[in-house]
Design a protein around this motif. Structure first.
Motif, PDB file in Angstrom:
ATOM      1  N   GLN A   1       0.929  -1.424   0.060  1.00 19.22           N
ATOM      2  CA  GLN A   1      -0.067   0.070  -0.084  1.00 19.22           C
ATOM      3  C   GLN A   1       0.931   1.087  -0.160  1.00 19.22           C
ATOM      4  O   GLN A   1       0.441   2.369  -0.725  1.00 19.22           O
ATOM      5  CB  GLN A   1      -1.024   0.052   1.125  1.00 19.22           C
TER       6      GLN A   1
ATOM      7  N   ALA B   1       2.463   1.755  -3.463  1.00 15.40           N
ATOM      8  CA  ALA B   1       1.745   2.169  -4.525  1.00 15.40           C
ATOM      9  C   ALA B   1       1.211   3.557  -4.453  1.00 15.40           C
ATOM     10  O   ALA B   1       0.980   4.191  -5.351  1.00 15.40           O
ATOM     11  CB  ALA B   1       0.375   1.002  -4.265  1.00 15.40           C
ATOM     12  N   ALA B   2       1.261   3.980  -3.186  1.00 15.23           N
ATOM     13  CA  ALA B   2       0.842   5.390  -2.886  1.00 15.23           C
ATOM     14  C   ALA B   2       2.006   6.152  -3.358  1.00 15.23           C
ATOM     15  O   ALA B   2       1.743   7.381  -4.077  1.00 15.23           O
ATOM     16  CB  ALA B   2       0.487   5.650  -1.411  1.00 15.23           C
ATOM     17  N   THR B   3       3.378   5.853  -3.316  1.00 14.28           N
ATOM     18  CA  THR B   3       4.260   6.541  -3.762  1.00 14.28           C
ATOM     19  C   THR B   3       4.207   6.779  -5.453  1.00 14.28           C
ATOM     20  O   THR B   3       4.448   7.619  -5.937  1.00 14.28           O
ATOM     21  CB  THR B   3       5.585   6.347  -3.164  1.00 14.28           C
ATOM     22  N   ILE B   4       3.997   5.539  -5.825  1.00 13.48           N
ATOM     23  CA  ILE B   4       4.134   5.332  -7.332  1.00 13.48           C
ATOM     24  C   ILE B   4       2.882   6.216  -8.117  1.00 13.48           C
ATOM     25  O   ILE B   4       3.202   6.779  -9.001  1.00 13.48           O
ATOM     26  CB  ILE B   4       3.689   3.747  -7.750  1.00 13.48           C
ATOM     27  N   THR B   5       1.757   6.368  -7.407  1.00 18.54           N
ATOM     28  CA  THR B   5       0.604   7.241  -8.032  1.00 18.54           C
ATOM     29  C   THR B   5       0.613   8.431  -7.726  1.00 18.54           C
ATOM     30  O   THR B   5      -0.312   9.064  -7.856  1.00 18.54           O
ATOM     31  CB  THR B   5      -0.733   6.460  -7.598  1.00 18.54           C
ATOM     32  N   SER B   6       1.713   8.982  -6.835  1.00 22.09           N
ATOM     33  CA  SER B   6       1.639  10.380  -6.082  1.00 22.09           C
ATOM     34  C   SER B   6       2.013  11.371  -7.190  1.00 22.09           C
ATOM     35  O   SER B   6       1.821  12.595  -7.034  1.00 22.09           O
ATOM     36  CB  SER B   6       2.686  10.518  -5.009  1.00 22.09           C
ATOM     37  N   GLY B   7       2.639  11.021  -8.552  1.00 27.57           N
ATOM     38  CA  GLY B   7       2.948  12.071  -9.343  1.00 27.57           C
ATOM     39  C   GLY B   7       4.520  12.307  -9.300  1.00 27.57           C
ATOM     40  O   GLY B   7       5.048  13.148 -10.209  1.00 27.57           O
TER      41      GLY B   7
END
Length: 241
Positions: A228, A231-237
């Motif tokens: 989790q 994934a948050a770092t990957i989708t953060s932009g």
């Protein structure tokens, strides 16, 4: 005692300086609480990516201030145990900081200093750093530090240190995972400068994600929370191609 907080690299680096060099950077309850509160305040700034902890003077930590030992003889076992639990809880707050703490480890690391060392994320040692646990000479067995040493070191080495038979070299601290790197003493400050600058250049909240992955993995023994966080770092932009 002076504990200061300054910010560098556009707020990406918080620099905390602890200066009780006149007493070897020893601690009492008030000093420990103030340091922990300052570290938490440093990490609480959203822009902060890394905290640099500077221990003033020639030694990393002289342990617990022996001036506070005088009243212990009249205390109850449970009240002393409560105090030991509290000091370990304070160190737990350092371990729980959401950004990594980098520190230069030079000179002596004595007694309680081993617990502080183990709470940091990226301690870097000078080659002449030495760790010793002199508590037995004062007539008591170390508690939280004893727990840390017993869990981190091979059993014979734990006994040798906790009974005061020997002290640990910087290379041993590296082998036991208590420091991240050992460098020549003359290069220590420059090495810490370079590590901190490199971390400050990591984009966005990525370092907070790394800390989350490591600490969640250690706490749970499962990769689920790491999925989790990653994934948050990957989708953060902030992802770089």
């Amino acid at each position: 005692m002076p504990i200061s907080l300054t910010r560098e690299h556009d707020g990406r680096v918080a620099r905390v300086r602890f200066d009780n060099a006149g007493r070897g950077n020893s601690f009492d309850d008030a000093a420990l609480r103030e340091l922990v509160a300052t570290l938490e305040a440093a990490a609480a700034e959203p822009a902060c990516a890394v905290v640099r902890l500077d221990m003033a003077g020639r030694h990393f930590c002289g342990g617990w201030d022996t001036a506070s030992f005088a009243g212990l003889g009249a205390a109850t076992t449970e009240s002393v145990a409560d105090g030991l639990r509290d000091s370990d809880a304070q160190l737990g707050r350092v371990r729980d900081l959401p950004v990594p703490v980098v520190a230069a480890v030079r000179g002596r690391v004595i007694g309680f200093g081993a617990g502080l060392l183990a709470a940091l994320h990226l301690p870097i040692a000078g080659q002449n750093a030495r760790l010793s646990l002199p508590e037995v000479r004062f007539g008591f067995a170390p508690a939280g530090v004893g727990f840390t040493i017993a869990h981190r070191l091979p059993r014979p080495h734990a006994y040798a240190l906790l009974t005061g038979v020997t002290e640990a070299t910087a290379e041993q601290l590296l082998g036991w995972g208590l420091v991240a790197r050992v460098v020549p003493d003359d290069d220590l400050d420059a090495e810490v400068d370079a590590v901190v600058a490199g971390l400050a250049a990591v984009p966005g909240d990525t370092l907070r994600g790394v800390v989350g992955v490591v600490e969640a993995s250690l706490a749970t023994g499962s990769p689920e929370r790491a999925y989790q966080i990653s994934a948050a770092t990957i989708t953060s932009g902030e992802l770089r191609a």
